[in-house]
Structure formats: structure tokens, C-alpha cells
Motif scaffolding. Sequence first.
Motif, short mmCIF file in Angstrom:
data_model
loop_
_atom_site.label_atom_id
_atom_site.label_comp_id
_atom_site.label_asym_id
_atom_site.label_seq_id
_atom_site.Cartn_x
_atom_site.Cartn_y
_atom_site.Cartn_z
N MET A 1 41.20 31.77 45.48
CA MET A 1 41.21 30.76 44.43
C MET A 1 41.10 29.37 45.05
SD MET A 1 44.19 30.07 41.62
CE MET A 1 44.10 28.67 40.54
N THR A 2 40.40 28.47 44.40
CA THR A 2 40.29 27.11 44.89
C THR A 2 40.90 26.16 43.89
OG1 THR A 2 38.10 26.90 43.88
CG2 THR A 2 38.19 27.60 46.18
N ALA A 3 41.30 24.98 44.36
CA ALA A 3 41.91 23.99 43.48
C ALA A 3 40.96 23.65 42.34
CB ALA A 3 42.25 22.73 44.28
N GLY A 4 41.51 23.53 41.15
CA GLY A 4 40.71 23.17 39.99
C GLY A 4 40.44 24.33 39.06
N GLN A 5 40.55 25.58 39.56
CA GLN A 5 40.35 26.72 38.69
C GLN A 5 41.56 26.91 37.79
OE1 GLN A 5 39.50 29.86 41.51
NE2 GLN A 5 37.35 29.84 40.90
N ALA A 6 41.35 27.57 36.65
CA ALA A 6 42.43 27.83 35.72
C ALA A 6 43.47 28.73 36.37
CB ALA A 6 41.89 28.48 34.45
N SER A 7 44.75 28.44 36.12
CA SER A 7 45.82 29.24 36.69
C SER A 7 46.01 30.52 35.90
CB SER A 7 47.12 28.43 36.69
OG SER A 7 46.99 27.28 37.49
N ARG A 8 46.48 31.54 36.57
CA ARG A 8 46.77 32.81 35.92
C ARG A 8 47.93 32.65 34.95
NH1 ARG A 8 44.71 34.19 40.92
NH2 ARG A 8 43.62 36.19 41.13
N ASP A 9 47.85 33.31 33.81
CA ASP A 9 48.89 33.27 32.80
C ASP A 9 50.06 34.14 33.25
OD1 ASP A 9 50.11 34.79 30.24
OD2 ASP A 9 49.56 32.73 29.70
N PRO A 10 51.28 33.60 33.32
CA PRO A 10 52.41 34.38 33.85
C PRO A 10 52.76 35.60 33.01
CG PRO A 10 53.14 32.24 33.02
CD PRO A 10 51.65 32.19 33.06
N ASP A 11 52.63 35.50 31.69
CA ASP A 11 52.93 36.65 30.84
C ASP A 11 51.91 37.77 31.06
OD1 ASP A 11 55.25 35.65 29.51
OD2 ASP A 11 53.95 34.31 28.37
N ARG A 12 50.65 37.41 31.24
CA ARG A 12 49.63 38.43 31.49
C ARG A 12 49.81 39.07 32.86
NH1 ARG A 12 44.10 35.64 29.01
NH2 ARG A 12 44.79 35.63 26.82
N ARG A 87 48.95 42.32 46.47
CA ARG A 87 47.78 42.57 47.33
C ARG A 87 46.55 42.89 46.49
NH1 ARG A 87 51.68 45.73 50.39
NH2 ARG A 87 52.39 44.49 52.18
N ASP A 88 46.74 43.58 45.38
CA ASP A 88 45.62 43.92 44.50
C ASP A 88 45.16 42.71 43.69
OD1 ASP A 88 43.85 45.94 43.18
OD2 ASP A 88 45.04 45.38 41.43
N GLU A 89 46.12 42.00 43.10
CA GLU A 89 45.82 40.86 42.22
C GLU A 89 45.14 39.74 42.99
OE1 GLU A 89 45.62 38.57 38.77
OE2 GLU A 89 46.27 40.66 38.92
N PHE A 90 45.54 39.54 44.23
CA PHE A 90 45.02 38.43 45.03
C PHE A 90 44.17 38.93 46.20
CE2 PHE A 90 48.82 36.82 42.92
CZ PHE A 90 48.37 35.62 42.39
N ALA A 91 43.45 40.02 45.97
CA ALA A 91 42.65 40.62 47.03
C ALA A 91 41.62 39.64 47.60
CB ALA A 91 41.95 41.88 46.52
N ALA A 92 41.05 38.82 46.72
CA ALA A 92 40.03 37.87 47.18
C ALA A 92 40.63 36.83 48.13
CB ALA A 92 39.38 37.18 45.99
N ILE A 94 43.28 37.22 49.94
CA ILE A 94 43.62 37.90 51.19
C ILE A 94 42.38 38.09 52.05
CG2 ILE A 94 44.46 40.09 52.15
CD1 ILE A 94 46.36 40.28 49.73
N ALA A 95 41.28 38.47 51.41
CA ALA A 95 40.02 38.67 52.14
C ALA A 95 39.53 37.36 52.76
CB ALA A 95 38.96 39.23 51.20
N ASP A 96 39.83 36.25 52.10
CA ASP A 96 39.43 34.93 52.61
C ASP A 96 40.41 34.39 53.64
OD1 ASP A 96 37.20 34.92 51.00
OD2 ASP A 96 38.13 33.71 49.41
N ASP A 97 41.43 35.19 53.98
CA ASP A 97 42.46 34.78 54.94
C ASP A 97 43.25 33.57 54.46
OD1 ASP A 97 43.87 35.30 57.28
OD2 ASP A 97 42.69 33.89 58.46
N ARG A 98 43.40 33.46 53.16
CA ARG A 98 44.19 32.36 52.60
C ARG A 98 45.56 32.84 52.13
NH1 ARG A 98 42.75 29.61 48.14
NH2 ARG A 98 44.02 27.92 48.99
N LEU A 99 45.75 34.15 52.03
CA LEU A 99 47.02 34.70 51.56
C LEU A 99 47.42 35.87 52.44
CD1 LEU A 99 49.35 34.88 49.46
CD2 LEU A 99 47.89 36.45 48.15
#
Length: 284
Positions: A1-12, A87-92, A94-99
Amino acid sequence: MTAGQASRDPDRLLDRAGVSGNPDRDQHFLVDERVLDRLPTHLPADADRSHVLEIGGGTGALTDRLLATSDRVTVVERDPDLAAFLRDEFAAAIADDRLTVIEGDALEVDLPDATASISNLPYGVSSEITFRLLPLGIPTVLMFQREFAERMAAEPDTAEYGRLSVSAQHYAEVEVVETVPPTAFSPPPAVDSAIVRTTPRDPDYKVEDEEFFLRFVKAVFTQRRKTLRNAVRNTVHISGIEDPDAVVDAAGEALMSKRAGELAPDEFAALASLAAEGDGRSDG
């Protein structure tokens, strides 16, 4: 994820993870988007955000905001199912070595060389985790029970001031920056919460033996209603002081007539140094 993108909804996120929180396991998920969005903004303006540590990632609502405002994020999550979900939700990311997701207990795992920490801490172990973070010398923004937060930031000669205040302020400037109602969490806890910012600082006093200093503070606050004269004499089983009478005599009547809650951290440091240097105490 990059700055400026919509944040994930916590309830979802809760729905996708298939969890609802469990007070018996100290699980209260922060779901108020306004509070989540503000948490990263409470770091000092000049803080290094290149590698932020989050303790207790949960379903990733805060993780999502940290990825939008930091270069790299490391999350420590003790629940195996939630760690797998992250790990599943933020796979991208992790793949980008940001998480990086570390599965384990934050009191036991090796913590990374982070530049800051922003966390919604499990309240049951918040004190122990805080005193793993503070010696790292990094700025933090941490969520606590409100009472705990107010004791961390308390000034001398107030009802809230105690061992926690002296120990925390030994490492950092401590500020309560926001109070948070129970309705911001799912499920709501039984108490109000508060966000605390800690900014590392070098104290304006010198402590030769930090372990003894913290042990000495702990000792005298176990008898906070007594004069320091009696507190020093009655707590040698905690402090390790071998000759408390020598410490009392050396400190003088004016200081020894005070109570622990009246002493500023620098006065504790001076008294602890006097005790460490002057009475031949053991370090055990």
C-alpha cells in the motif's frame, strides 16, 4: 500500500478475519477510523518513520494506516490465526518488503531495530511491553487504559504519581495526547483508554547503576505513605541495600522526612546514587 490510498475498513477486516474479539483473551479491536487515522499523526513531527514497530497487529486496521505513513512496518502478533490473516491480507506489502509479520509473544521475541513504535497494546501486559520499548530509545505512540496512561505522565506530589511515573519518565518525556472512549473498540472495554506519546530524552541527572535505580524506586514506592526514612529501612529485601541507616544518615533529615510521592525523578536518582555508592550494598 502507498500513501494516499483508501484505508481498509476496520469492521470489514474483522469480518474477513472471522473474529469478534474476546475480552477474556485481552482482545479489544480498535475500530474507530478517526482514532486509527490519528494514531500515526501523534508521533513527534521530526520522528524517523523509516521502520515502525506495531505490537499486537490484530486484524490489521492500524497496520494499514502505518503502511500508508511509514516506509517499513514490523508487526508482532501472538495469535497464530491473526498472524496468518495478516500475512494473507497484506501479502502485497510483504512481497514488496514493506511489512514483516512476527508471530509470537512481544515479551519473548527479538524486537527489530525499529525507529518508532505505534501500537494498540494488549492492556493485560501493557506495562511489561512498555518497559521493553522504552529502553530502546525510540519515540512511541501507545494506547493504554486511561488510568495507566495518567499514572505514566503524572507529576510529583499528585495522587497518580508513583513508581510507573518515575520509571517511564526516566527514559522519555511522557504525554497523554488523546483520550479514547470504550465505543472506539470492538468489543468495548470496561474502561476509558488514552493515547500516550513518549519522546526519548537523556535525563538531566546521572544514574551509574540503572538496574539498582529502578529497583530502589520500586522499593520505596511499596511504602509510599511512610517517610523515606522508614521506607528505605523497611524495603531492603527489595532494594538490596545492606546498611539502610547509613543511607538515611547520609541523605539528611530534610529529604528523609519526605514521602516517595513528593520526590522528582532527579531526587530519586541522587538518593539512589547515594545508596549505591555509600553503603556497600549487594547487587543481587
